[in-house]
Structures are given as structure tokens and as C-alpha cells.
Design an enzyme around this catalytic site. Structure first.
Site, PDB file in Angstrom:
ATOM      1  N   HIS A 188      -3.125  -3.813  -1.258  1.00 59.52           N
ATOM      2  CA  HIS A 188      -2.617  -3.999  -1.828  1.00 59.52           C
ATOM      3  C   HIS A 188      -2.159  -5.488  -2.572  1.00 59.52           C
ATOM      4  CE1 HIS A 188      -1.510   0.784  -0.877  1.00 59.52           C
ATOM      5  NE2 HIS A 188      -3.218   0.148  -0.911  1.00 59.52           N
ATOM      6  N   GLU A 225      -5.852   7.406  -7.048  1.00 66.98           N
ATOM      7  CA  GLU A 225      -5.426   7.704  -5.899  1.00 66.98           C
ATOM      8  C   GLU A 225      -4.080   6.987  -5.275  1.00 66.98           C
ATOM      9  OE1 GLU A 225      -6.083   6.847  -1.463  1.00 66.98           O
ATOM     10  OE2 GLU A 225      -5.824   5.227  -2.765  1.00 66.98           O
ATOM     11  N   GLU A 226      -3.478   5.399  -5.973  1.00 62.32           N
ATOM     12  CA  GLU A 226      -2.409   4.681  -5.298  1.00 62.32           C
ATOM     13  C   GLU A 226      -1.095   6.114  -5.469  1.00 62.32           C
ATOM     14  OE1 GLU A 226      -3.643   2.797  -3.451  1.00 62.32           O
ATOM     15  OE2 GLU A 226      -4.727   1.643  -3.590  1.00 62.32           O
ATOM     16  N   ASP A 230     -13.474   4.616   0.777  1.00 58.56           N
ATOM     17  CA  ASP A 230     -12.144   3.794   0.696  1.00 58.56           C
ATOM     18  C   ASP A 230     -10.915   2.662   1.644  1.00 58.56           C
ATOM     19  OD1 ASP A 230      -9.866   3.236  -0.903  1.00 58.56           O
ATOM     20  OD2 ASP A 230      -8.961   5.404  -0.078  1.00 58.56           O
TER      21      ASP A 230
END
Lengths: 471, 471
Positions: free
Chosen positions: A429, A331-332, A359
Site C-alpha cells: 500500500h 479488493e482494496e 494476494d
């Protein structure tokens, strides 16, 4: 006109109230069972402990990502589902390399170390690092105003902070992230030699936050290195620039893009008793950034989704539709897993009627946002009272989740879990996204809330839609 | 009958909707101003930083408690309120003394250190400490079943955990706290020589949680020392007892009760423009336990309450009623501040119409619970839509706050802020209750939510009650 609206409102409210009362009894017992099972005997926290502390950060293409695939497949295998399998998907492989190094030079030999990290997808600096003057901007648009003569040869410092007065922190994120995603591509057009981006973080701290960036269609030769700086670092740099406009900023980063590698989505299924060919899926993404251990983003969503299927079985519920847990890869920095899952579903003509993604972190759940038509949304709203004892109150139209987005079509209901978002960007992140930042109960409440929605969607089905065609 | 209820429901809902629409426009602008001011320019977090990091734990009767009185008075003085003063109150002075020490002895010379702390109000152990066998119970009632012969000479170990399946963690706390509060007094009646209580904590960790206990009318000579053990410690002790029932538990604690000392409630007031003799108060308690720095309990409530008055001024709102911030002393082990405030209010015939307390931590606010009559509750419910953009959804009847309880009388509206409670007992009364566990935004959202309620209560007044008599 006023009268008409009132009567309509009255009818709508009455219908809602009566309908809610009708479903209340048997469903409220099932929801209580689900919440009890999650809070007293949940598996999500133990799974997260393993993913976070035994495996760690799981960037696409890394050895850890492959360990996570194997681990979650093995754990799903233990649950006695009808099927568990891996879906191959090619993913990008970007590697950070040696830790970045950076300082601000305010005079000959006068340096001050800064907290930075490379943005995901960035090129490296030259081997000896990159040193240049800095020009601070608050937006991409400002580049055009400044023009090439002021930007050429400089490092562009994007310093527009997240807007603190927005209650939904994802809106504040959305209002800033263009700096990170497109900042390098835009600055390069004006001759910048590198960029530094203020971290997407509402808190003042020393953690730089990475995240995806893109050079768009910029040729490789014109790509410039891009890094994030912590919020404290950004303020320090900005304040120092006011005093010493000709300071230099140095950074060295060692990242590299390798050829794509094969990885997998991990999928488990309980086959439906009545509509085996109609699919409802629940998922999160298995990959994470490499700085922390990805506990909130999105270890939480992964383990909650796994526990949804376990909790359905544990509470003795036999779904009518086929219920799948899908742990998406990448996904990132690519969304390859989400795209591949949708591609395969289309090829196999699998009729997906509902998809739910978690998410947004493992915080106290507040509700869901839904991407669906009015008929389905009205049905969902009729369930609000069922969720009230669990303090779940947020049922709004809006986005769902990145990984399930590619499944969008007429008639499908897409949903995203909406946990409390106030702390999310403190960890997002960054190196601070670790297991200890997740609270066991909050994680488990999320899993129970997701399970409850899947139960209700399965029981009452998706309304009046193309996807609703009986098999 | 069914039809009648439906019509009544319809009317009620319509009224609510229409009323909400009527107040929406001008009030929604004011609420937006309040939230913006708190999130962009709040003072609560800075004040909490000082209270927590420059002063620290503020147990009644301690030097730190007096520092907190002086500091908050000085800060209120800077706000340009109409009045700021100290209200004298005599408070108990219990001092922990040297850190406690404890071990479990499973055989000759085989010991294992345990995490304990004295309960607030407990007597010390003998100078050499106290060593005895242990009998584990799950409730006070179990003592009678076991009887004197099994308890005499033993240390009673109360080990009923908080119930994890209760969504409202304060309910889980309420279901356990009798062990801590009355455990020693009850066990002493059966000849126990000491007690160990499982910490009131839903998380598994190594922090013992203190809190108030009482010997009731037990003569001094019969009082036995009481300590709390961490949740991990309690499980370890319980598991070891299953293997080695005759193990010994040793603990030494050095606490002491001194004579009462004088302290103060800290009060600031904006005098009402229309009803100067009708009072609405907002508060928290200035004292805390001594183990952490009392950031959540109740530094958060203190600084939020202070900021309510500042935010009212900052947004240019001139209240019609007199609005007071009251920082109560001695909530934790005596409630003397709350009692004294009510006593003085009665003596001076001050007409208190509304009181709001924040004493449930500085977490994301979810709403309020109200102790009031139906007319006032209906008015409050009509404001729900105003709070929706701020994700404030919880408006229920229930308790308010310990310090404002003594003000209770016919017609007064009492309210308690209800933040998300899932993490609260991780920190409550323990060394872990520190500044870093408070999130700035969550704290500020709480302050704004409280200010908004005070604004609405001031503007629309308290309904149909004894307190409503016009001055």
C-alpha cells in the site's frame, strides 16, 4: 492410549508415504514441465511490466483501473481460452486529489515536514488544513481510558507498531490494522478532530502506507480526516511528543468520495473435458492502491493467475473441470468484485469446488494455506513430496484470500498462495510497491506453484463433499 | 522386501516423531528466546550497516579489509567473550586500479560502450587497451572444436547463461563458473588475446559481475586479460555478432598483482563449560570483492556469525563445548584464511567437532545443508519439528562452506546456512551487492536460525564419531 496414538500415527504416515509414492512418477513429470515452462518461457513478468509501468496504480473507479480491465481482457483473448468475458460490478470511487501536506510544529514558526498520506476512504481536511495538539495512543481501547476530556479537539496518533517477533508478518499486520480501519470512527466518538496512524510496515523508512478505513455508522457530519504516517515519521513524532507534549500537528488532504461507478471483473475459462459444470478458479485482484504501481499488491497475483491457464495449455494438459482465471475488481476498498462473482455464481447455480487466490506478493513461494475439510486436506498433504524439489513446503490450514472468501460453502476447497512474507509489508500500500521490487524468478516460481496445485486438484478432484456431487 | 522396507520406514518415522516430541518442550522455549532476541534486539543489521556503509568493499590486501579486521575485533571485544584474537594469514593482493573501459566497434568510428569489469586475478590489458575480433563460444570444450585457426588473435566471448530452470541457483552457478575460472587459461592455449565472460547472473541487467579466475600453470608471458560483461551487454554483443561477425571489441583494464601481504582471521570464543577442548565454530568471510560493499557476500555471514555468540549469551545459554566465531579472510581469491585456520587447528591438535558457515547471502533462511555421517544427520533431522514455527524446512545432505572445508575429517559435522537463493546472483560479486539489498528481518532470521543449530549441536553433541572421543 499412547500405543493407540502411535499406531494411528504410523498408519497415517505410512498411508501418506505410500500414496505419495504412487502418484509421484507421472505427476512429478507434469510438475517439472510446468516449472520449466514458467521459468524458461513465462509470461507473468512481461504482463506485470505492462500493468505496472505502462498503466500504474489501479484504484477502483480510476481510469487506470479501466485500462487494466481492457489490457488483461485483451491478453487473455490472445491465449486461445474457451471463453473470456467481463463481469460488470459497481465499485466505489474515492479519489486522493492533490498530494497531502503535513508538518509538526514544535514552537512558533518551528515546523518539520512529515511523510503522510490519506487513508483510503477518509474525508478531506478543511481547505486550509487541520492543526491541533496530538495525543498518542497504542490501541483503540486506550481511548476509553483517556476519555473525552483528554481527546476532545485533539488529533489521535495511533502508534502501536507491528510485532517484529512474529514470523508470519501477516499476523503482525492483523494485530495492528484495527488502528487504521477503525481508528477514526472510534476517536471521533471522543471528540477527536483527526487521526494519524503509524504505517503498517515492519521496516523503518519514510513511506506512508495507505489502506482501507471505515467510519462505520458514524454520520457524515461527524467524520474526521485520517492519515497514515511513515514508520520513521511516527518515531519522530512520538519522540518529539515526549519532549514537547503540546506540539501541534498540521495536515491537509484533499480526498473525495464520488458516486459509485461501473467496473468489471475479468474472467477467462478453459471449459472442462469431463466436468464442464464444476468450476475451479484461480485469481488475484486487478485494482490496487494509487501510491505505487501495485506490483506486489496485487499485480503479481493477477499475472500469475493469468499464467496458470496459459501454462496448463502450454504443457498440453486438458483439465477435466472448468478452470477459470478471475481478476477481481475492488479488493482494496470494497471487495465488490469478489462479492459480485459469488452472487452471480449462486444465481447461475455454478458449482464451484476449488478456488485459489494469490494476494500476498510476488515473492518466493513457500506453499499454500487451505480452508477446507480434513478429507481434502489429507489428500493435499499427500502431494507434499511432489513439491519438495521446488522448495515448496508450507501446507497448512488457515485463511485463503479476500476475493474468494464469498464463495465459501460446505465442501469447497479455498486456498491462498503463501509466498515468503518477510519483505511484503515494506511495500504494501505504499509508493515503494513498484515493479523493480518484484524478482522475475520469484514471480515465475509462484505461477508454477499455483499451476501445479490447480493441475493436481483438477486431476484428483475434490473429495467427499457437497461440492463433489457428480454432474 | 516391500514389507521389510515399510516396517523399517514405520520404525524410522516413529522414532523421529517420538524423539522430536521428547526434545520439543525445553528446546522449543530456547529457540523461541533466540528468535525473539534476534528479531527484537539483534545486532547483525547495525554491524552490517557499519561494514557496508562505513567501510565498504573489503578485498583481501586492501586498506578496507584491514579496517574490517579492526572493527570486527573491536565489536567482538565488547561482547564479553572469553577470548578474542587475530590469527595472522598471508593473503594475495590484486588491485583493480582505474575503472575499466570497453566498447564494441561495429564499423569505422561506430562504437557502443559496454559494461565490463576485470575478473579477479586477471592481468591488465596493454596500456592502450586491447582491440580484436570476437569469437563467441558456449563452453570451454567448444575451443577444441574451433581450433587455433579460428581463435588465434581473437577475443573469446564465453556466453553460456546460467540455467534458469534450476530451482537451486547455486547449481546454475556451478554449471557456468568454469567459463570464468578457467576461460582465460584455456583460450590462451589456442592463441586468444583476451576473454570476455557473460556475468554469472540470472537477471537481465547492466552490472558486470567479477569473481576469481586462474591461469593455472600458464607462464606469465602467455597470460591474457579477462573481463566479465553484464547479462544485457552479453546479449547485445551476441546479437550484434550475428549481424556483424567481424565487429571489434575493445577493452582496457588496469589491474595489478602485488606481493602477498599479511592480514588476519578474526576469532572470538566462549570457552566450553564441559568440553573446553572440543570446538564448534560458526563463521563467514570478512573479505569481499571490491565492486559493491559486499553486504550479501559475505557481510551478512560475518555479522550473523558474530551475533550467534551474542545471542547465546543474551539468552543465558552456557555452552558445554567451546564455541568460536571465525571471520575468515580471503575466501574470494585464495581461501588462505580457511586454510590457515585448519592448519593451525591441526598443529594445536584442537578437536573441531562442528563447523557452520553462512556464505549464501542474507536472505530469508530456509535451512541448512550438511556434510556429515548418517548418525549425525539422523539426529539433526530429529530437530526439524523444532524449526517448523520459523519456517525452516530445508535439512539436506550436501556442501557446507568454502572456508570450513579445510577442517573436513572423519566425524566432524560441517554445515552451511541455506537462505532463499533466488535473488542471490542478482548481487553476487557486483556493484549491486549493497546494504539496501539486505532486509533486516531476513538477516536476523538467519542469525537466529544459526544460533538455534549451534545451541542444539552443543546440547546434544556430535554422535558416534572420531571427533566424539571424550576429553
Amino acid at each position: 492410549m499412547k500405543k493407540q496414538i502411535s499406531i494411528f500415527t504410523i498408519l497415517l504416515l505410512t498411508t501418506t508415504v505410500l500414496f505419495a509414492q504412487k502418484v509421484n512418477k507421472e505427476d512429478s513429470i507434469q510438475l517439472r514441465k510446468i516449472y520449466n515452462a514458467s521459468l524458461l518461457d513465462g509470461k507473468s513478468y512481461d504482463w506485470l511490466d505492462h500493468l505496472s509501468n505502462k498503466i500504474g496504480g489501479r484504484l477502483s473507479g480510476s481510469a487506470n483501473a479501466e485500462k487494466a480491465v481492457k489490457y488483461t481482457q485483451a491478453e487473455l483473448d490472445k491465449l486461445g481460452l474457451d471463453k473470456v468475458w467481463l463481469q460488470p460490478v459497481m465499485v466505489p470511487k474515492w479519489v486522493r486529489g492533490l498530494k497531502e501536506y503535513s508538518f509538526m510544529e514544535t514552537g512558533p514558526g518551528i515546523t518539520s515536514i512529515m511523510d503522510i498520506c490519506a487513508l483510503g476512504g477518509s474525508v478531506a481536511t478543511p481547505n486550509a488544513g487541520l492543526k491541533a495538539g496530538v495525543i498518542e495512543v497504542k490501541s483503540l481501547e486506550e481511548l476509553a481510558v483517556l476519555g473525552k476530556e483528554k481527546i476532545q479537539g485533539k488529533i489521535v496518533f495511533y502508534n502501536r507498531p507491528m510485532q517484529a517477533d512474529l514470523i508470519h508478518t501477516f499476523e503482525a499486520y492483523g494485530g495492528c490494522v484495527d488502528q487504521r480501519y477503525s481508528g477514526a470512527a472510534e476517536a471521533a466518538k471522543y471528540g477527536a478532530v483527526g487521526i494519524v496512524v503509524r504505517s503498517m510496515n515492519l521496516r523503518q523508512d519514510d513511506f506512508p502506507h495507505t489502506g482501507a478505513m471505515s467510519y462505520g455508522d458514524l454520520p457524515e457530519s461527524q467524520r474526521i480526516p485520517a492519515c497514515a504516517i511513515s514508520t520513521n515519521g511516527a518515531d519522530k513524532l512520538s519522540n518529539t511528543l515526549k519532549l514537547i507534549p503540546n506540539l501541534n500537528f498540521y495536515f491537509k488532504q484533499n480526498c473525495k468520495v464520488f458516486p459509485d461507478v461501473q467496473s468489471h471483473n475479468v474472467i477467462g475459462e478453459i471449459t472442462g473435458s469431463k466436468y464442464p459444470n464444476k468450476y475451479m478458479i484461480v485469481g488475484g485482484h486487478l485494482d490496487s492502491w494509487d501510491l505505487g504501481d501495485g506490483s506486489h499488491d496485487d499485480g503479481a497475483g493477477v499475472v500469475q493467475s493469468m499464467d496458470v491457464l496459459r501454462l496448463l495449455k502450454k504443457t498440453g494438459y486438458k483439465p477435466e473441470h472448468s478452470i477459470r482465471v478471475v481478476l477481481f475488481m475492488n479488493e482494496e476498498n470494497g471487495l465488490r468484485g469478489g462479492r459480485e462473482y459469488a452472487t452471480q455464481a449462486n444465481l447461475k447455480k455454478e458449482n464451484h469446488v476449488f478456488a485459489l487466490e494469490s494476494d500476498s506478493g510476488g515473492f518466493t513461494p513457500r506453499g499454500f494455506s487451505f480452508d477446507c475439510d480434513d478429507a481434502n486436506f489429507a489428500q493435499i498433504q499427500s502431494w507434499e513430496q511432489l513439491f519438495k524439489p521446488y522448495l515448496i513446503h508450507y501446507f497448512e490450514k488457515g485463511g485463503s484470500g479476500a476475493d474468494i472468501g464469498p464463495l465459501k460453502k460446505d465442501g469447497i476447497v479455498l486456498a491462498g498462495l503463501r509466498p515468503d512474507s518477510q519483505r511484503y509489508f515494506d511495500y504494501h500500500h505504499a509508493e515503494s510497491d513498484t515493479f523493480d521490487a518484484v524478482n522475475k524468478r520469484e514471480l515465475e516460481l509462484g505461477a508454477a506453484t499455483m499451476t501445479s496445485l490447480i493441475y493436481l486438484m483438477d486431476k484428483y478432484g475434490v473429495k467427499n463433499s457437497a461440492a463433489q456431487i457428480k454432474n
